[in-house]
Design a protein around this motif. Structure first.
Motif, PDB file in Angstrom:
ATOM      1  N   UNK A 139       3.134   5.848  -3.017  1.00  0.00           N
ATOM      2  CA  UNK A 139       4.320   6.570  -3.482  1.00  0.00           C
ATOM      3  C   UNK A 139       4.266   6.724  -4.995  1.00  0.00           C
ATOM      4  N   UNK A 140       3.947   5.647  -5.685  1.00  0.00           N
ATOM      5  CA  UNK A 140       3.870   5.718  -7.144  1.00  0.00           C
ATOM      6  C   UNK A 140       2.787   6.695  -7.595  1.00  0.00           C
ATOM      7  N   UNK A 141       1.668   6.706  -6.889  1.00  0.00           N
ATOM      8  CA  UNK A 141       0.569   7.591  -7.241  1.00  0.00           C
ATOM      9  C   UNK A 141       0.935   9.057  -7.018  1.00  0.00           C
ATOM     10  N   UNK A 142       1.609   9.341  -5.905  1.00  0.00           N
ATOM     11  CA  UNK A 142       1.925  10.724  -5.555  1.00  0.00           C
ATOM     12  C   UNK A 142       3.103  11.283  -6.350  1.00  0.00           C
ATOM     13  N   UNK A 143       3.982  10.406  -6.820  1.00  0.00           N
ATOM     14  CA  UNK A 143       5.124  10.856  -7.618  1.00  0.00           C
ATOM     15  C   UNK A 143       6.048  11.828  -6.906  1.00  0.00           C
ATOM     16  N   UNK A 144       6.571  11.453  -5.731  1.00  0.00           N
ATOM     17  CA  UNK A 144       7.447  12.385  -5.009  1.00  0.00           C
ATOM     18  C   UNK A 144       8.742  12.650  -5.780  1.00  0.00           C
ATOM     19  N   UNK A 145       9.353  13.786  -5.497  1.00  0.00           N
ATOM     20  CA  UNK A 145      10.585  14.182  -6.182  1.00  0.00           C
ATOM     21  C   UNK A 145      11.830  13.856  -5.381  1.00  0.00           C
ATOM     22  N   UNK A 146      11.649  13.447  -4.141  1.00  0.00           N
ATOM     23  CA  UNK A 146      12.790  13.108  -3.287  1.00  0.00           C
ATOM     24  C   UNK A 146      13.221  11.673  -3.582  1.00  0.00           C
ATOM     25  N   UNK A 153      13.787   9.294  -0.552  1.00  0.00           N
ATOM     26  CA  UNK A 153      12.547   8.791   0.045  1.00  0.00           C
ATOM     27  C   UNK A 153      11.998   7.625  -0.765  1.00  0.00           C
ATOM     28  N   UNK A 154      11.981   7.774  -2.071  1.00  0.00           N
ATOM     29  CA  UNK A 154      11.498   6.709  -2.952  1.00  0.00           C
ATOM     30  C   UNK A 154      12.377   5.471  -2.803  1.00  0.00           C
ATOM     31  N   UNK A 155      13.690   5.667  -2.693  1.00  0.00           N
ATOM     32  CA  UNK A 155      14.615   4.537  -2.548  1.00  0.00           C
ATOM     33  C   UNK A 155      14.359   3.777  -1.249  1.00  0.00           C
ATOM     34  N   UNK A 156      14.061   4.483  -0.177  1.00  0.00           N
ATOM     35  CA  UNK A 156      13.789   3.829   1.108  1.00  0.00           C
ATOM     36  C   UNK A 156      12.529   2.977   1.012  1.00  0.00           C
ATOM     37  N   UNK A 157      11.482   3.520   0.430  1.00  0.00           N
ATOM     38  CA  UNK A 157      10.227   2.770   0.307  1.00  0.00           C
ATOM     39  C   UNK A 157      10.414   1.590  -0.646  1.00  0.00           C
ATOM     40  N   UNK A 158      11.157   1.783  -1.725  1.00  0.00           N
ATOM     41  CA  UNK A 158      11.429   0.688  -2.665  1.00  0.00           C
ATOM     42  C   UNK A 158      12.191  -0.432  -1.955  1.00  0.00           C
ATOM     43  N   UNK A 159      13.159  -0.064  -1.130  1.00  0.00           N
ATOM     44  CA  UNK A 159      13.923  -1.064  -0.391  1.00  0.00           C
ATOM     45  C   UNK A 159      13.028  -1.838   0.570  1.00  0.00           C
ATOM     46  N   UNK A 160      12.160  -1.132   1.277  1.00  0.00           N
ATOM     47  CA  UNK A 160      11.237  -1.803   2.202  1.00  0.00           C
ATOM     48  C   UNK A 160      10.357  -2.798   1.446  1.00  0.00           C
ATOM     49  N   UNK A 161       9.851  -2.390   0.297  1.00  0.00           N
ATOM     50  CA  UNK A 161       9.013  -3.284  -0.501  1.00  0.00           C
ATOM     51  C   UNK A 161       9.809  -4.486  -0.982  1.00  0.00           C
ATOM     52  N   UNK A 172       0.818  -1.213   0.000  1.00  0.00           N
ATOM     53  CA  UNK A 172       0.000   0.000   0.000  1.00  0.00           C
ATOM     54  C   UNK A 172       0.845   1.253   0.000  1.00  0.00           C
ATOM     55  N   UNK A 173       1.901   1.248   0.802  1.00  0.00           N
ATOM     56  CA  UNK A 173       2.813   2.380   0.851  1.00  0.00           C
ATOM     57  C   UNK A 173       3.451   2.613  -0.519  1.00  0.00           C
ATOM     58  N   UNK A 174       3.922   1.542  -1.154  1.00  0.00           N
ATOM     59  CA  UNK A 174       4.564   1.656  -2.470  1.00  0.00           C
ATOM     60  C   UNK A 174       3.577   2.171  -3.520  1.00  0.00           C
ATOM     61  N   UNK A 175       2.334   1.677  -3.493  1.00  0.00           N
ATOM     62  CA  UNK A 175       1.326   2.153  -4.443  1.00  0.00           C
ATOM     63  C   UNK A 175       1.055   3.642  -4.245  1.00  0.00           C
TER      64      UNK A 175
END
Length: 79
Positions: free
Chosen positions: A28-35, A38-46, A23-26
């Motif tokens: 993130x993809x929806x919001x399209x953050x520029x950091x 931050x994206x790398x941390x969530x990708x790693x968790x997934x 859910x967190x990853x989805x």
């Protein structure tokens, strides 16, 4: 990390982490953050939770194959 997660978490805990991180990853993809960090941390968790699930599934498959193999190599009881 995935190996420890697969060993230390119960089936229920692992499922809960997978659902949460998916859910967190989805989101993130929806919001399209520029950091990118931050994206790398969530990708790693997934990726860690998915790999933990794969490791658990492989271990279960090997365990079942071992049980079947030992059953097949056991002598047939005489009747």
């Amino acid at each position: 990390m995935a190996q420890l997660m697969g060993k230390l978490c119960s089936d229920r805990q692992l499922t809960d982490y997978i659902v949460f991180n998916q859910g967190l990853w989805k989101n993130i993809l929806f919001l399209g953050p520029r950091d990118a960090g931050f994206v790398a941390i969530v990708r790693t968790a997934w990726n860690v939770t998915v790999e933990a699930r794969r490791n658990r599934q492989r271990a279960a498959a090997v365990g079942m194959a071992t049980e079947v193999g030992s059953a097949l190599s056991s002598p047939v009881p005489s009747t």
